[in-house]
Design an enzyme around this catalytic site. Structure first.
Site, PDB file in Angstrom:
ATOM      1  N   LYS A 112       0.816  -1.213   0.000  1.00 48.33           N
ATOM      2  CA  LYS A 112       0.000   0.000   0.000  1.00 48.33           C
ATOM      3  C   LYS A 112       0.853   1.269   0.000  1.00 48.33           C
ATOM      4  O   LYS A 112       0.384   2.329  -0.382  1.00 48.33           O
ATOM      5  CB  LYS A 112      -0.977  -0.027   1.166  1.00 48.33           C
ATOM      6  CG  LYS A 112      -2.022  -1.126   0.979  1.00 48.33           C
ATOM      7  CD  LYS A 112      -3.125  -1.077   1.993  1.00 48.33           C
ATOM      8  CE  LYS A 112      -4.248  -2.032   1.644  1.00 48.33           C
ATOM      9  NZ  LYS A 112      -3.899  -3.447   1.926  1.00 48.33           N
TER      10      LYS A 112
HETATM   11  C1  PLP Z   1      -4.602  -4.476   1.443  1.00 48.72           C
HETATM   12  C2  PLP Z   1      -3.895  -5.763   1.377  1.00 48.72           C
HETATM   13  C3  PLP Z   1      -4.327  -6.776   0.516  1.00 48.72           C
HETATM   14  C4  PLP Z   1      -5.588  -6.655  -0.310  1.00 48.72           C
HETATM   15  O1  PLP Z   1      -5.503  -5.663  -1.314  1.00 48.72           O
HETATM   16  P1  PLP Z   1      -6.860  -5.109  -1.990  1.00 48.72           P
HETATM   17  O2  PLP Z   1      -6.421  -3.997  -2.861  1.00 48.72           O
HETATM   18  O3  PLP Z   1      -7.732  -4.653  -0.855  1.00 48.72           O
HETATM   19  O4  PLP Z   1      -7.474  -6.244  -2.741  1.00 48.72           O
HETATM   20  C5  PLP Z   1      -3.564  -7.924   0.455  1.00 48.72           C
HETATM   21  N1  PLP Z   1      -2.447  -8.093   1.217  1.00 48.72           N
HETATM   22  C6  PLP Z   1      -2.021  -7.140   2.063  1.00 48.72           C
HETATM   23  C7  PLP Z   1      -0.798  -7.408   2.889  1.00 48.72           C
HETATM   24  C8  PLP Z   1      -2.723  -5.952   2.171  1.00 48.72           C
HETATM   25  O5  PLP Z   1      -2.282  -5.019   3.002  1.00 48.72           O
END
Ligand code: PLP
Length: 458
Positions: A112
């Site tokens: 993210k």
């Molecule tokens: C947010 C997240 C996901 C999922 O991603 P999305 O965009 O919500 O589908 C998967 N793995 C980790 C470690 C995350 O932080």
């Protein structure tokens, strides 16, 4: 670029306006009016660019005319300069034709950061241009909150308020949110699930007293999704695209990350398959297999950032499946809200599975995958990435290389790593500070009035 709502009844906006709007006024999500196309020759010309340079080339058509090329280049250089690996999103091979894209070299060790480091710069730029004071409000099951805080801490003219389900994020994720010490950072521990947090946030975004002041950082914000397109291109180019096809396996919760892969494909990247990896919260896998999107209660798993039943970004794909008819999307979503389920027509389902596969990975498989990859290669996976690796194994078409997105560093989930692999994940230096600093957070009832009361004081 102009941005339109998935529900067809909100004003058309430019990039800055869509960035600051978050949710559209008709309750829908913004998406680009058209998708820029890159020819094979253009894609070939991108190989050899640094990650920040590539991001500038890919994102420019989405942000013009609000942001100039020189401004965007400076923002990308600063955002990705905070990553600790020179390749930004390096690839590691774990098996014949199977690669891991390490997306965890940013400040909070999760993918993210790719979007939220850049979003901090975008928001600062837009707020300056609009002379606005803002309140950033988001819900997180763990990683969004810490990454958003890392992207926005200490910025003037805004407070950042992050709701998380009390007790759900790992202690590392929680500490990354609660230890910054910045006065503009407000982590709130809610007595409820992630979906409760998300509902509270959505309620504030339509509340007359707050809606004009609030900015969104969860993946309803289109800028986040757009930023995530870049690593699909950078990793595929490394493996020989556009002259070689690749597939991706994506640990999925809110459908933001894998939807970015879908956009990369629409832009011209030759992606063979997009594999949606889910944990026991498998609404998307059931929808791929049966054409029915049916809500079920959320269950807690070893991959908490994927413990989501209502995948907000699925609405963006629905818009395409429904031939970009916003009113049809609005009707479908209201039916989903009232009956708990939505059935795709055979034609819509056929379009869905033209690009996507899905596989559900339970906790036991998550653990065996972590053990097996460690045993075979010495490579330690985090539990989210392990669902992606297990789902990649289930992909029928293995003729092209597959890239599994490593969405988090294993050191973020030390308890699970210890349980699965009987070892300690090495802790990167940038995490040490968060683990030792004092925590500050506020407990909040799962209740709109309590949140309103808190926000009014800021
Ligand atoms: C947010 C997240 C996901 C999922 O991603 P999305 O965009 O919500 O589908 C998967 N793995 C980790 C470690 C995350 O932080």
């Amino acid at each position: 670029m102009r941005y339109i709502s998935t529900r067809g009844d909100a004003p058309v906006l430019n990039f800055h306006e869509a960035l600051l709007a978050g949710l559209a006024s008709d309750g829908g999500l913004y998406l680009p009016e058209s998708v820029p196309q890159f020819s094979a020759a253009e894609l070939r010309s991108f190989s050899g660019l640094s990650y920040a340079e590539l991001a500038t080339r890919i994102l420019l058509p989405f942000v013009e005319p609000c942001i100039s090329e020189a401004e965007l280049a400076a923002m990308c250089a600063r955002a990705y300069g905070s990553f600790s690996h020179p390749a930004t999103a390096p690839l590691v091979q774990i098996a014949p034709n199977h690669f891991i894209a390490e997306l965890f070299h940013g400040p909070t060790l999760a993918f993210k950061d790719f979007a939220l480091q850049l979003l901090g710069h975008f928001m600062e730029h837009a707020l300056c241009a609009h002379e606005k004071q803002a309140l950033v409000l988001g819900a997180t099951s763990g990683d969004t909150g810490s990454a958003a805080i890392a992207g926005l801490r200490g910025r003037r003219n805004l407070h950042i308020v992050i709701l998380y389900p009390d007790g759900r994020p790992s202690s590392v994720q929680r500490k990354q949110m609660t230890t910054t010490g910045d006065a503009n950072v407000h982590p709130l521990a809610v007595a409820g699930t992630f979906d409760d947090c998300q509902d509270l946030v959505k309620a504030m975004f339509v509340h007359p007293r707050f809606r004009d002041r609030l900015l969104a950082v969860n993946s309803i914000n289109i800028a986040r999704v757009l930023a995530q397109i870049v690593y699909y291109l950078s990793t595929a180019l490394t493996l020989g695209a556009p002259d070689r096809r690749v597939s991706f396996s994506v640990p999925t919760g809110n459908f933001g990350d894998v939807y970015a892969g879908y956009l990369a494909k629409k832009m011209g990247l030759p992606i063979q398959r997009l594999m949606i990896a889910t944990n026991a919260n498998d609404i998307l896998a059931r929808c791929v297999h049966r054409g029915e999107y049916r809500m079920q209660p959320v269950s807690a798993t070893l991959s908490p950032s994927m413990d989501i039943q209502i995948a907000s970004n699925f609405e963006r794909l629905l818009f395409d499946l429904m031939q970009r008819d916003g009113h049809a999307v609005a009707a479908a979503i209201s039916q989903l809200r009232s009956s708990g389920s939505l059935t795709l027509t055979p034609a819509q389902h056929a379009v869905f599975i033209r690009d996507f596969d899905a596989h559900r990975v339970d906790d036991a498989q998550t653990i065996t995958t972590m053990q097996q990859v460690l045993h075979d290669t010495g490579y330690l996976l985090d539990p989210h990435t392990a669902t992606g690796v297990a789902a990649a194994h289930a992909l029928a078409d293995r003729s092209v290389p597959i890239i599994t997105l490593a969405t988090a560093h294993p050191a973020k989930f030390p308890d699970i790593v210890r349980r699965a692999c009987r070892m300690e994940a090495p802790v990167p230096e940038r995490l040490q500070h968060a683990l030792n600093a004092p925590e500050h957070s506020v407990k909040l009832a799962n209740d709109k009035a309590a949140l309103i009361h808190y926000l009014e004081k800021l």
